[in-house]
Scaffold this motif. Structure first.
Motif, PDB file in Angstrom:
ATOM      1  N   LEU A 183     -13.326 -17.905  79.150  1.00  0.00           N
ATOM      2  CA  LEU A 183     -11.868 -17.909  78.963  1.00  0.00           C
ATOM      3  C   LEU A 183     -11.217 -16.952  79.951  1.00  0.00           C
ATOM      4  O   LEU A 183     -10.198 -17.279  80.577  1.00  0.00           O
ATOM      5  N   ASN A 184     -11.794 -15.802  80.107  1.00  0.00           N
ATOM      6  CA  ASN A 184     -11.252 -14.806  81.033  1.00  0.00           C
ATOM      7  C   ASN A 184     -11.238 -15.319  82.465  1.00  0.00           C
ATOM      8  O   ASN A 184     -10.350 -14.975  83.261  1.00  0.00           O
ATOM      9  N   LYS A 185     -12.218 -16.191  82.794  1.00  0.00           N
ATOM     10  CA  LYS A 185     -12.319 -16.765  84.144  1.00  0.00           C
ATOM     11  C   LYS A 185     -11.585 -18.092  84.281  1.00  0.00           C
ATOM     12  O   LYS A 185     -11.760 -18.810  85.263  1.00  0.00           O
ATOM     13  N   LYS A 186     -10.798 -18.449  83.267  1.00  0.00           N
ATOM     14  CA  LYS A 186      -9.947 -19.648  83.297  1.00  0.00           C
ATOM     15  C   LYS A 186     -10.741 -20.948  83.318  1.00  0.00           C
ATOM     16  O   LYS A 186     -10.291 -21.950  83.881  1.00  0.00           O
ATOM     17  N   ARG A 187     -11.884 -20.961  82.650  1.00  0.00           N
ATOM     18  CA  ARG A 187     -12.657 -22.199  82.549  1.00  0.00           C
ATOM     19  C   ARG A 187     -12.046 -23.149  81.520  1.00  0.00           C
ATOM     20  O   ARG A 187     -12.330 -24.352  81.524  1.00  0.00           O
ATOM     21  N   PHE A 188     -11.258 -22.638  80.619  1.00  0.00           N
ATOM     22  CA  PHE A 188     -10.509 -23.444  79.645  1.00  0.00           C
ATOM     23  C   PHE A 188      -9.315 -22.609  79.204  1.00  0.00           C
ATOM     24  O   PHE A 188      -9.136 -21.456  79.639  1.00  0.00           O
ATOM     25  N   ASP A 189      -8.481 -23.169  78.326  1.00  0.00           N
ATOM     26  CA  ASP A 189      -7.205 -22.530  77.988  1.00  0.00           C
ATOM     27  C   ASP A 189      -7.249 -21.621  76.763  1.00  0.00           C
ATOM     28  O   ASP A 189      -6.430 -20.699  76.650  1.00  0.00           O
ATOM     29  N   ALA A 190      -8.166 -21.883  75.841  1.00  0.00           N
ATOM     30  CA  ALA A 190      -8.158 -21.127  74.586  1.00  0.00           C
ATOM     31  C   ALA A 190      -9.513 -21.240  73.901  1.00  0.00           C
ATOM     32  O   ALA A 190     -10.292 -22.162  74.165  1.00  0.00           O
ATOM     33  N   ILE A 191      -9.766 -20.292  72.996  1.00  0.00           N
ATOM     34  CA  ILE A 191     -10.888 -20.367  72.068  1.00  0.00           C
ATOM     35  C   ILE A 191     -10.302 -20.533  70.677  1.00  0.00           C
ATOM     36  O   ILE A 191      -9.383 -19.797  70.286  1.00  0.00           O
ATOM     37  N   SER A 192     -10.805 -21.490  69.919  1.00  0.00           N
ATOM     38  CA  SER A 192     -10.347 -21.717  68.558  1.00  0.00           C
ATOM     39  C   SER A 192     -11.329 -21.071  67.575  1.00  0.00           C
ATOM     40  O   SER A 192     -12.518 -21.381  67.580  1.00  0.00           O
ATOM     41  N   LEU A 193     -10.827 -20.148  66.739  1.00  0.00           N
ATOM     42  CA  LEU A 193     -11.636 -19.503  65.708  1.00  0.00           C
ATOM     43  C   LEU A 193     -10.883 -19.523  64.386  1.00  0.00           C
ATOM     44  O   LEU A 193      -9.645 -19.559  64.364  1.00  0.00           O
TER      45      LEU A 193
END
Length: 299
Positions: A183-193
């Motif tokens: 996420l920090n490296k912009k591989r996707f937009d968000a983490i859902s938890l």
């Protein structure tokens, strides 16, 4: 402070003296005290409640089933195969989990106790995002806009099937540490938890990733049930936990524990600024779950 309050509550409600619970199963002085290990494999933010509700069920059954010893082993979420192999090797005896495909694969090794232990709260999801994207997320006001995002998830997490069924792109990785790095490296937009996971889990990595935040305005919901799973080599523990959790639900101590532990999370998702999105879940993780978001009063 909240954990101290929970311990105080459990101290008050945990020990029963109802003589009607006495049975021939009580341990004699010469009998060994049974010792059990609990697998703590979910996101870090779930651990406190999982321990507390297990302890509550065990205490509620103490008079009927006798003393016990309960220990925990913590395992960072990662390759799910490790959980299956640990169950088969009897390295743990109890675990709390959604009814997902991994648990189905473990059906020969684990007994599912058919009593929900967390009132579907794991199906209420917060998004962890980069601070720099906060304005972009403010513009999301429909499911169609939500579907333009990509979400990071652990391999074989039950969310993966749910998000994809709702046309949301998913990127998977084998460890939660990798999720935050990606996420920090912009591989996707968000983490859902889950709302019971997000804050506590983010706290464990915020020093390493200070530019990540919990998105303040969006909550996702999909039906999800969570259960005790007990190693098949210990049917006596399955019987005990079934008895204990049912007794806690009947006398109100389960509701008290849930309300006290998740007071802040429930208050947060009921704030007027929250944009609430309901996702369909036709997978096995929705087994016996409420199809409506019962914890929401304003939507």
């Amino acid at each position: 402070m909240r954990h101290l309050l929970i311990l105080g509550l459990l101290f008050l409600i945990g020990t029963d003296s109802d003589a009607s619970d006495l049975s021939s199963q009580e341990l004699l002085p010469s009998d060994p005290i049974p010792s059990y290990t609990m697998w703590m494999g979910g996101a870090k933010g779930r651990h406190a409640y999982d321990k507390a509700v297990t302890w509550l069920a065990m205490e509620k059954s103490r008079v009927k089933y006798g003393p016990y010893s309960l220990h925990t082993i913590e395992h960072r979420p990662g390759i799910e195969r490790a959980r299956i192999e640990a169950a088969r090797a009897d390295r743990f005896q109890v675990h709390i989990s959604p009814n997902d495909e991994v648990m189905e694969e473990s059906a020969g090794s684990l007994i599912r106790i058919k009593e929900s232990v967390i009132k579907g709260i794991l199906g209420y999801r917060r998004l962890i995002i980069r601070k720099a994207d906060a304005d972009k997320f403010k513009q999301i006001d429909s499911l169609s806009k939500l579907q333009t995002l990509s979400v990071g998830q652990g391999v074989r997490w039950p969310d993966v099937a749910v998000l994809r069924a709702n046309n949301i792109s998913v990127v998977q990785t084998h460890s939660i540490d990798s999720l935050f790095a990606m996420l920090n490296k912009k591989r996707f937009d968000a983490i859902s938890l889950g709302i019971n996971e997000a804050e506590g889990t983010l706290e464990t990595v915020i020093a390493q990733y200070p530019d990540l935040i919990i998105e303040p305005n969006i909550v996702l919901f999909f039906p999800m049930s969570v259960y005790f799973y007990v190693n098949t080599q210990h049917p006596e523990l399955a019987e005990r936990l079934t008895y204990g959790i049912r007794k806690a639900k009947k006398d109100g101590s389960f509701d008290s524990l849930f309300a006290l532990h998740f007071y802040n999370e429930i208050a947060t998702i009921n704030q007027s600024n929250i944009k609430f999105f309901t996702l369909k879940n036709d997978s096995m993780s929705s087994l016996d779950a409420s199809q409506t978001p019962l914890l929401i009063q304003q939507h």
